[in-house]
Motif scaffolding. Structure first.
Motif, PDB file in Angstrom:
ATOM      1  N   LEU A  42     -15.884   2.182   2.824  1.00 17.22           N
ATOM      2  CA  LEU A  42     -14.950   2.779   3.773  1.00 17.22           C
ATOM      3  C   LEU A  42     -14.707   1.882   4.980  1.00 17.22           C
ATOM      4  O   LEU A  42     -13.637   1.928   5.582  1.00 17.22           O
ATOM      5  CB  LEU A  42     -15.472   4.144   4.232  1.00 17.22           C
ATOM      6  N   SER A  43     -15.689   1.059   5.342  1.00 19.82           N
ATOM      7  CA  SER A  43     -15.516   0.183   6.510  1.00 19.82           C
ATOM      8  C   SER A  43     -14.529  -0.947   6.260  1.00 19.82           C
ATOM      9  O   SER A  43     -14.075  -1.593   7.206  1.00 19.82           O
ATOM     10  CB  SER A  43     -16.871  -0.407   6.919  1.00 19.82           C
ATOM     11  N   ASN A  44     -14.201  -1.196   4.989  1.00 21.96           N
ATOM     12  CA  ASN A  44     -13.265  -2.280   4.662  1.00 21.96           C
ATOM     13  C   ASN A  44     -11.825  -1.801   4.494  1.00 21.96           C
ATOM     14  O   ASN A  44     -10.972  -2.574   4.048  1.00 21.96           O
ATOM     15  CB  ASN A  44     -13.707  -2.981   3.372  1.00 21.96           C
ATOM     16  N   VAL A  45     -11.568  -0.542   4.828  1.00 20.56           N
ATOM     17  CA  VAL A  45     -10.232   0.010   4.590  1.00 20.56           C
ATOM     18  C   VAL A  45      -9.175  -0.738   5.398  1.00 20.56           C
ATOM     19  O   VAL A  45      -8.101  -1.076   4.888  1.00 20.56           O
ATOM     20  CB  VAL A  45     -10.214   1.516   4.926  1.00 20.56           C
ATOM     21  N   VAL A 251     -12.598  -7.650  -0.555  1.00 21.54           N
ATOM     22  CA  VAL A 251     -12.071  -6.668   0.398  1.00 21.54           C
ATOM     23  C   VAL A 251     -11.007  -5.800  -0.267  1.00 21.54           C
ATOM     24  O   VAL A 251     -10.974  -4.573  -0.094  1.00 21.54           O
ATOM     25  CB  VAL A 251     -11.498  -7.387   1.636  1.00 21.54           C
ATOM     26  N   ALA A 252     -10.117  -6.415  -1.062  1.00 20.88           N
ATOM     27  CA  ALA A 252      -9.118  -5.629  -1.788  1.00 20.88           C
ATOM     28  C   ALA A 252      -9.784  -4.691  -2.787  1.00 20.88           C
ATOM     29  O   ALA A 252      -9.348  -3.548  -2.977  1.00 20.88           O
ATOM     30  CB  ALA A 252      -8.149  -6.561  -2.509  1.00 20.88           C
ATOM     31  N   ALA A 253     -10.866  -5.160  -3.425  1.00 21.55           N
ATOM     32  CA  ALA A 253     -11.613  -4.287  -4.332  1.00 21.55           C
ATOM     33  C   ALA A 253     -12.212  -3.103  -3.577  1.00 21.55           C
ATOM     34  O   ALA A 253     -12.215  -1.965  -4.076  1.00 21.55           O
ATOM     35  CB  ALA A 253     -12.706  -5.084  -5.038  1.00 21.55           C
ATOM     36  N   ALA A 254     -12.713  -3.360  -2.367  1.00 22.33           N
ATOM     37  CA  ALA A 254     -13.269  -2.276  -1.563  1.00 22.33           C
ATOM     38  C   ALA A 254     -12.187  -1.290  -1.132  1.00 22.33           C
ATOM     39  O   ALA A 254     -12.424  -0.076  -1.086  1.00 22.33           O
ATOM     40  CB  ALA A 254     -13.972  -2.844  -0.330  1.00 22.33           C
ATOM     41  N   ILE A 393     -19.746   1.941  -6.322  1.00 23.30           N
ATOM     42  CA  ILE A 393     -21.098   1.623  -5.874  1.00 23.30           C
ATOM     43  C   ILE A 393     -21.372   0.127  -6.005  1.00 23.30           C
ATOM     44  O   ILE A 393     -21.994  -0.485  -5.123  1.00 23.30           O
ATOM     45  CB  ILE A 393     -22.119   2.447  -6.679  1.00 23.30           C
ATOM     46  N   ALA A 394     -20.916  -0.463  -7.098  1.00 25.50           N
ATOM     47  CA  ALA A 394     -21.129  -1.896  -7.288  1.00 25.50           C
ATOM     48  C   ALA A 394     -20.482  -2.704  -6.158  1.00 25.50           C
ATOM     49  O   ALA A 394     -21.090  -3.634  -5.617  1.00 25.50           O
ATOM     50  CB  ALA A 394     -20.567  -2.327  -8.640  1.00 25.50           C
ATOM     51  N   VAL A 395     -19.256  -2.343  -5.810  1.00 26.69           N
ATOM     52  CA  VAL A 395     -18.578  -3.038  -4.708  1.00 26.69           C
ATOM     53  C   VAL A 395     -19.320  -2.817  -3.398  1.00 26.69           C
ATOM     54  O   VAL A 395     -19.522  -3.756  -2.608  1.00 26.69           O
ATOM     55  CB  VAL A 395     -17.121  -2.561  -4.602  1.00 26.69           C
ATOM     56  N   GLY A 396     -19.734  -1.574  -3.148  1.00 26.34           N
ATOM     57  CA  GLY A 396     -20.427  -1.267  -1.899  1.00 26.34           C
ATOM     58  C   GLY A 396     -21.786  -1.923  -1.775  1.00 26.34           C
ATOM     59  O   GLY A 396     -22.259  -2.155  -0.650  1.00 26.34           O
TER      60      GLY A 396
END
Length: 575
Positions: A42-45, A251-254, A393-396
């Motif tokens: 969520l912080s990378n939105v 970042v785009a993945a997030a 979860i993997a991205v995070g």
């Protein structure tokens, strides 16, 4: 004096509610650790992506949203029809084979959706047995007939519906069992037949359970990667992998993960609102469900067909296809390589299951012994992980681990002049952490259910004997919770063995599991070789399902007791 005593008692109650303990502190810390990947996502939105996000929004994002919504609609229809109809028939009707269908309808839960996709692709493809048989009996050539393509959006919806309808079946069945026979009698007095009773009485009362089961199925649909990726359906999960691996933009993945989380939270909100508004209570003290419908002839045949169709399509047929492929032309590396894959899979699943059960014991006991708003909130937050897709979860997990690895490597290089490489990213510890975030809720709910069966007087007796909270947990509660702990461990074990997205992204180098190996072989169109690891996953998944079905049937009225009571009533004896 009475006023002073009341104040003292009030102060004691207030102290018990707000008094912090070390177990409560541990529970809060664990909740923070388990929610860290979501916070990272969520912080990378609002982080700039150098044009990647605008490119995705203009090209593929509308397809991700449309395909995800259509897939959810198809799965919702399939699981509701399959789960509700079979639950109603096995609870309210008597027909041949009903006792077998009660537990056998759970078996498709042992088959991962991507394994189902592999089996049906081989079965329905041009060179498969179905189309080959069709050409033989009709004499048609390759371009002289049309055959539906299983590797499509509709095919993915069918595959997911076949493996996810047991969620609705379980909860709808429990809801139907809670309804008393007096409700049926009232419906009959009002002139309703079997269909009218089902549609106007039983179905509205079971709506909260049906909605909850459908929400679980839809969350699994959003989290699926293997099926949609193999079928070439562009959804959020495939988009997350594309943004990470193809575009090289975490970042785009997030940001795609955050949008997927919005879908998940919307589902949870709708389910919560629906359940809150639909509250039904059974105040009847009469015996439940004595007045059932006895089916014979054509009606019994239709009931058997309704129950046997999802069982055959969801378990028996794919298992038979995989077994044939594995025996005739299975994995040529069945020797040492296959044993290594099995060892890796069992190692990851066992370590995760043991840690999940141990942490669930601590967190659940903290909620039981510490009446604190912070601890209660921590338990609720820690239990949300099961709703988060593995790709998210993997991205995070990978984003902060990669940054931490680079910081550690830079520090070591500054001190020693040597580059250590990545220490945490791609490690078994990071993968187990991702598993715990994803499946901790499974063990927590099982342990909490076990705690509800232990009276609080045991806690008071333990304290009177000089045991503290830790001693009470170890010496009193743990021996009483071994059944719940075993069930929790089995469920986590199977979930980890079937998990694909997080494993595929975060596994260490040259460290594959049965799920990853099956996916890699199927992606290379080596379906016959993929049958061996896929069949192994299905076989191991049957163990907890058999335990679950036996536990479920033990809580229900015995069919033999029902038959004896009915026979005694026909002979004039009291039940």
């Amino acid at each position: 004096m009475n006023t002073s005593l009341a104040r003292v008692r009030s102060g004691i109650r207030f102290a018990n509610v707000t008094r912090p303990t070390h177990l409560g502190t541990i529970a809060v810390v664990l909740a923070c650790v388990l929610t860290l990947p979501v916070v990272v996502v969520l912080s990378n939105v609002f982080t700039p992506t150098h044009g990647t996000w605008s490119h995705l929004a203009a090209t593929v994002l509308p397809d991700y949203i449309a395909n995800s919504l259509m897939l959810m609609a198809g799965v919702a229809f399939g699981v509701v029809v399959g789960g509700v109809s079979t639950a109603w028939l096995t609870v309210m009707c008597r027909f041949p084979g009903r006792q077998v269908f009660e537990w056998a309808l759970l078996l498709p839960m042992a088959v991962p959706a991507y394994v189902m996709a592999y089996a049906y692709t081989d079965f329905l493809q041009f060179a498969g047995p179905v189309q080959t048989w069709l050409r033989e009996i009709t004499g048609w050539g390759p371009r002289e007939y049309w055959f539906p393509d299983v590797r499509s959006l509709g095919g993915a919806a069918i595959m997911l519906s076949l493996v996810l309808y047991p969620y609705v079946y379980l909860l709808a069945r429990s809801a139907f069992l809670e309804q008393s026979d007096s409700m049926l009698e009232v419906a009959r007095v009002c002139g309703y037949g079997a269909w009218g009773t089902f549609l106007r009485v039983a179905l509205p009362l079971a709506r909260p359970g049906i909605v909850a089961g459908t929400a679980l199925a839809l969350m699994e649909t959003l989290a699926d990667f293997g099926t949609v990726s193999y079928f070439g359906v562009q959804t959020f999960t495939t988009g997350i992998f594309s943004a990470w691996f193809s575009l090289g933009d975490p970042v785009a993945a997030a940001q795609l993960s955050a949008l997927l989380l919005a879908f998940v939270f919307l589902l949870l909100f709708v389910e919560r609102v629906t359940r809150a508004r639909a509250r039904f209570h059974n105040t009847s003290h009469r015996k439940r469900l004595r007045n059932v419908y006895r089916l014979s002839g054509a009606r019994a045949a239709v009931a058997v067909a309704f129950c046997i169709t999802p069982l055959v399509l969801g378990f028996l047929l794919p298992a038979a296809i995989l077994l044939k492929l594995a025996v005739v032309s299975g994995d040529a590396q069945l020797g040492s390589r296959y044993l290594e894959l099995t060892r890796n899979t069992v190692l990851l699943a066992s370590v995760t299951a043991a840690l999940a059960v141990a942490l669930a014991l601590v967190v659940a006991y903290a909620g039981r012994s510490t009446r604190s708003a912070a601890v209660a909130l921590a338990i609720r937050v820690a239990g949300m992980g099961y709703a988060i897709p593995g790709a998210v979860i993997a991205v995070g997990v990978l984003i902060p681990l990669t940054r931490l690895d680079h910081m550690i490597a830079a520090w070591i290089t500054t001190l020693t002049g040597a580059s250590p490489g990545l220490l945490l990213t791609g490690s078994i510890a990071a993968l187990v952490y991702a598993y715990l975030v994803r499946f901790f809720a499974v063990s927590l709910h099982a342990i909490e259910a076990g705690f509800t069966k232990i009276t609080t007087s045991m806690d008071s007796a333990a304290r009177s004997l000089g045991l503290g909270p830790t001693g009470t947990l170890v010496h009193v509660h743990a021996p009483l919770l071994w059944r719940s702990a075993l069930a929790a461990a089995l469920l986590v074990l199977v979930d980890v063995m079937k998990e694909l997205p997080a494993t595929y992204v975060m596994r260490p180098f040259n460290f594959d599991t049965l799920a990853v190996h099956a996916y890699n072989l199927a992606s290379d169109e080596r379906l016959a070789e993929a049958a061996t690891p896929a069949l192994s996953i299905v076989a191991i998944g049957l163990v907890p399902l058999i335990v679950l079905s036996r536990m479920m049937l033990r809580k229900e009225p015995s069919l033999r007791e029902e038959a004896v009571n009915e026979q005694r009533q026909t002979q004039g004896f009291p039940p």
